[in-house]
Scaffold this active site. Structure first.
Site, PDB file in Angstrom:
ATOM      1  N   LYS A 176       0.842  -1.247   0.123  1.00 40.51           N
ATOM      2  CA  LYS A 176       0.030  -0.087   0.042  1.00 40.51           C
ATOM      3  C   LYS A 176       0.867   1.203   0.093  1.00 40.51           C
ATOM      4  CE  LYS A 176      -1.578   2.917   3.054  1.00 40.51           C
ATOM      5  NZ  LYS A 176      -1.650   4.090   2.172  1.00 40.51           N
ATOM      6  N   GLU A 251      10.732   1.243  10.324  1.00 41.58           N
ATOM      7  CA  GLU A 251      11.843   2.419   9.896  1.00 41.58           C
ATOM      8  C   GLU A 251      10.996   3.727  10.031  1.00 41.58           C
ATOM      9  OE1 GLU A 251      14.861   1.462   9.247  1.00 41.58           O
ATOM     10  OE2 GLU A 251      14.920   3.522   9.681  1.00 41.58           O
ATOM     11  N   CYS A 285      14.021  11.157   6.291  1.00 42.50           N
ATOM     12  CA  CYS A 285      14.189  10.682   7.679  1.00 42.50           C
ATOM     13  C   CYS A 285      15.627  11.011   8.322  1.00 42.50           C
ATOM     14  CB  CYS A 285      13.387   9.358   8.202  1.00 42.50           C
ATOM     15  SG  CYS A 285      13.877   8.257   6.920  1.00 42.50           S
ATOM     16  N   GLU A 386      11.198  15.530  15.231  1.00 41.00           N
ATOM     17  CA  GLU A 386      11.254  15.578  13.856  1.00 41.00           C
ATOM     18  C   GLU A 386      10.272  16.414  13.099  1.00 41.00           C
ATOM     19  OE1 GLU A 386       9.987  11.897  11.689  1.00 41.00           O
ATOM     20  OE2 GLU A 386      12.033  12.220  10.771  1.00 41.00           O
TER      21      GLU A 386
END
Ligand code: UN1
Length: 499
Positions: A176, A251, A285, A386
């Site tokens: 997906k 991850e 990331c 983040e």
């Protein structure tokens, strides 16, 4: 002109979702540009895709590794032949500048060739048995159907890392892709299909996380789940997998520091920070979102960085003179603008950027000026959380020890870097930084596909993708003992007497 309709890819065919619903995909650099309509699938479509993946697994697992590898090589070659076309499509749906989209497709090419080669390796061990006339070895076995949920920031590279490693081990896949970037994953499917991958081995179902992602990971026939995205969603996925003891590879986020020492080549460090912080609009990331700069050089470094940030040309990535594209969508834009406000309120100094760009070439996209905060402090939210946008913060430091302490004082541990000309400092940082990736005299971005990719702490859950380390996610070990003594020799009991 009618917008093109893109279908799911299931059992080697392009199929519509049972819901009959479609979702728009628009260019984040210019929302007037409608890329197409994509299937808004539901649990029923997921079930159908897992059905065929489970069926295809029965034969794919028995195809010899070298033959699986040849298909991967062909896919790699096709991706190479179509690199320009697929890169342009990616820039249009994701916004990253064309040269970076080419890099994204290149990662898919690289992993195809790497994993193609693994088809002739997939090494296990042979080792002596403790008993005579007995043979001992271990082999990797496929696990079954794999379910992937992939992000929008690397819309072909990340699906390809997971897929190529899964396929070479003999697994089948249902993926997906992110709702913002389905086209690139469908292009990847097209290359696999044209390379001769048997029907049902790789399937794409587009749609939302709730209606497609969750049913996919909850399907009992899905044996491995691999997810790249935010730590919050990763936690939900991890919990959803835990009760069934599913292999689950996560991850997630990062808050990646570059340390700049007083002996560093400052211009090189500035160059690195510009690339690490503003490459892919900071939406990696691995982005260099904290710059821990020695007080002796912090003024010079910050001035030069701010100048360079202001000079970046921001716009539509299809224009080859543009340096930085838009945020992926309105929500991400709002998050970035919110963090800019947080930074100002926390007392950091805005050295560059800090605003949404709204001029004639920007008014239809989600553009933010490349933003540099100076006078940051380790406890500020902009230095800890983040942001996933074109915002970085300079935190002054007094020593390498302080820099390492600040760097490690983080929930995340993906990537890290140091600029120094002192080999001793480089080695101390290499030893002590708590991160899965470390660079000397480079920023925190730019991992190569044949090394393990992943992070410590809340960045991951102990697994790696890319490199041969990825094989551990997508295979089960089988230890095999063959006794040719003609007797039942009891391990640990019938130990041959030592002389
Ligand atoms: C990511 O940000 O999710 O190392 C992946 C890099 C790229 C991959 C980034 N090769 O920056």
């Amino acid at each position: 002109m009618q917008a093109p309709v893109f279908k799911n890819f299931v059992n080697g065919e392009w199929v519509t979702a049972t819901s009959g619903k479609l979702v728009e995909n628009r260019n984040p650099a210019d929302t007037r540009d409608l890329i197409g309509l994509f299937q808004d699938s539901s649990a029923e479509d997921v079930k159908a895709a897992v059905d065929v993946a489970a069926e295809a697994y029965k034969s794919w697992r028995l195809v010899p590794g070298p033959q699986r590898g040849e298909i991967l090589y062909r896919a790699g070659q096709l991706l190479k032949d179509r690199k320009e076309k697929y890169s342009a499509a990616m820039t249009r749906e994701m916004g990253k500048v064309l040269k970076e989209a080419r890099g994204d497709v290149q990662e898919a090419i690289d992993i195809s060739f790497l994993m193609g080669g693994e088809g002739r390796r997939l090494f296990g061990q042979t080792t002596p048995s403790e008993l005579p006339n007995k043979f001992a070895m271990s082999v990797r076995c496929p696990v079954g159907v794999c379910g992937f949920i992939t992000p929008w920031n690397f819309p072909m590279a990340i699906p390809s890392w997971k897929t190529m490693a899964a396929l070479i081990c003999g697994n089948t896949v249902v993926i997906k892709p992110a709702t913002d970037t389905p086209h690139s994953t469908l292009n990847f499917a097209e290359a696999l299909h044209d390379a001769g991958l048997p029907p049902g081995v790789f399937n794409v179902v587009t749609g939302s996380g709730r209606r497609v992602g969750m049913p996919l990971i909850k399907d009992p026939r899905v044996k491995v789940v691999s997810f790249t995205g935010s730590t919050d969603v990763g936690r939900t996925i991890s919990e959803a997998c835990a009760s069934d003891f599913k292999h689950c590879h996560l991850e997630m986020g990062g808050k990646n520091p570059i340390i700049v020492m007083d002996d560093a080549n400052v211009d090189l460090a500035v160059d690195g920070a510009v690339w690490g912080a503003f490459g892919t609009t900071g939406q990696r990331c691995t982005a260099s979102s904290r710059l821990l700069v020695h007080k002796k050089v912090v003024k010079e470094f910050t001035q030069k960085l701010a100048e360079r940030a202001r000079a970046l040309k921001v716009g539509n990535g299809l224009d080859e003179t543009v340096d930085m594209g838009p945020a992926i969508n309105e929500g991400q834009l709002a998050t970035v603008l919110e963090y800019i406000e947080i930074g100002k309120n926390e007392g950091a100094t805005l050295a560059a950027g800090g605003v949404r760009l709204t001029g004639p070439e920007h008014e239809h996209g989600f553009f933010v000026a490349p933003t540099v905060f100076a006078d940051g402090h380790r406890n500020m939210r902009i230095a800890r959380e983040e942001i996933f946008g074109a915002v970085t913060v300079v935190v002054p430091i007094d020593s390498l020890e302080e820099a390492i302490d600040i760097a490690n004082d983080s929930d995340y541990g993906l990537s890290s870097a140091i600029f120094t000309q002192d080999v001793n400092k480089a080695f101390v940082a290499m030893r002590d930084l708590e991160a899965g990736i470390f660079y000397v005299n480079l920023p925190t971005i730019g991992a190569e596909t044949h090394l393990p990719f992943g992070g410590w702490k809340q960045t991951g859950n102990g697994h790696r993708e890319a490199g041969s380390a990825a094989l551990d996610v997508f295979s089960e070990w089988k230890s095999i003992y063959v006794d040719y003594s003609g007797r039942i020799q009891k391990a640990q009991i019938d130990i041959p007497a030592s002389s």
